[in-house]
Enzyme design. Sequence first.
Site, PDB file in Angstrom:
ATOM      1  N   CYS A 106       0.840  -1.200   0.000  1.00 57.27           N
ATOM      2  CA  CYS A 106       0.000   0.000   0.000  1.00 57.27           C
ATOM      3  C   CYS A 106       0.877   1.254   0.000  1.00 57.27           C
ATOM      4  O   CYS A 106       1.511   1.555  -0.986  1.00 57.27           O
ATOM      5  CB  CYS A 106      -0.979  -0.053   1.172  1.00 57.27           C
ATOM      6  SG  CYS A 106      -2.318   1.132   1.034  1.00 57.27           S
TER       7      CYS A 106
ATOM      8  N   HIS B 105      -3.513  -5.803   1.231  1.00 53.58           N
ATOM      9  CA  HIS B 105      -2.791  -5.992   2.503  1.00 53.58           C
ATOM     10  C   HIS B 105      -2.735  -7.450   2.961  1.00 53.58           C
ATOM     11  O   HIS B 105      -3.566  -7.871   3.765  1.00 53.58           O
ATOM     12  CB  HIS B 105      -3.476  -5.169   3.596  1.00 53.58           C
ATOM     13  CG  HIS B 105      -3.285  -3.704   3.441  1.00 53.58           C
ATOM     14  ND1 HIS B 105      -2.302  -3.003   4.108  1.00 53.58           N
ATOM     15  CD2 HIS B 105      -3.937  -2.804   2.677  1.00 53.58           C
ATOM     16  CE1 HIS B 105      -2.370  -1.728   3.767  1.00 53.58           C
ATOM     17  NE2 HIS B 105      -3.348  -1.575   2.900  1.00 53.58           N
TER      18      HIS B 105
ATOM     19  N   GLU C 242      -0.788  -8.664   5.095  1.00 56.02           N
ATOM     20  CA  GLU C 242      -0.462  -8.745   6.537  1.00 56.02           C
ATOM     21  C   GLU C 242      -1.715  -8.707   7.416  1.00 56.02           C
ATOM     22  O   GLU C 242      -1.641  -9.011   8.603  1.00 56.02           O
ATOM     23  CB  GLU C 242       0.523  -7.622   6.926  1.00 56.02           C
ATOM     24  CG  GLU C 242      -0.084  -6.241   7.168  1.00 56.02           C
ATOM     25  CD  GLU C 242      -0.433  -5.477   5.895  1.00 56.02           C
ATOM     26  OE1 GLU C 242      -0.530  -6.103   4.815  1.00 56.02           O
ATOM     27  OE2 GLU C 242      -0.635  -4.249   5.991  1.00 56.02           O
TER      28      GLU C 242
END
Lengths: 223, 82
Positions: free
Chosen positions: A85, A194, A196
Amino acid sequence: MRVGVVTFPGSLDDRDAARAVRIAGGEAVALWHADADLHGVDAVVLPGGFSYGDYLRCGAIARFAPVMGELVKAAQGGLPVLGICNGFQILCESHLLPGALVRNDSLHFVCRDQRLRIESTSTAWTSSYEVGQEIVVPLKNGEGGYVADEATLDRLEGEGRVVARYLELNPNGSRRDIAGIANERGNVVGLMPHPEHAVEPLTGPTTDGLGFFTSILKGLVEA
Amino acid sequence: MARVVVDVMLKPEILDPQGKAVEGALGRLGLEGVTSVRQGKTFTVELDGEIDEERLAQVHELAGSLLSNPVIEDYVIREVTA
């Protein structure tokens, strides 16, 4: 395996990125934007967020942070780097990756669980996946539209450097549905969604994102 | 005191959704015949002392690296007041 996670003023997802590294079995090392030292880490994650408030352009000021001088040199030498990002925006502003990220075509900030197709597994960050594998991870951005000139897009496609593509819906107007790309060597990857945030069933829609972090650990063990 | 004004615009081939939104609003507010709006940025940089060629070259360098991203934007130094 020590994976550094850089915190800039305004970083948001540095803790989640460090947590993903730990869940994958690695040691997360906190790196600081003002410290021009990578402390000998084996790989680096540039996390999501709003470095320097996204002032000027997303990632434009972070690119000149002291830690970035060292990171750019190390990345050019082969150090694995994943920019997620805002981290992707910083990698483009640093010219480690071609193209740029611009305002979503809808003008709206988009936050959704996004289906992606992994297009390349020959990068340092995607070797745990299979080509064509579909994954669902969160996506949240206001300036996530990937743009580059036609020649650059053709080159990325031709060299197999499109790492992931949006499926079902293009959330931000990215050219050719591109969600992530790699540099020529495959050690530097930029990704707008994302992974994560999708590493544990309790907190993510899936655990599909974990593969990015296990890929790097696997690669480092084999190296 | 010297002053340099730098204009930064998205390259013509880059979609400008903000400009599009403004274009729509101008039409809704009664301005007829609007065919395009592009939104850019202006930086007014004020400097102590005189501006010589060397400093102007520095401003050019930074206008093309920090103030604009040459992948998507063009810059013009519009005004230099020594």
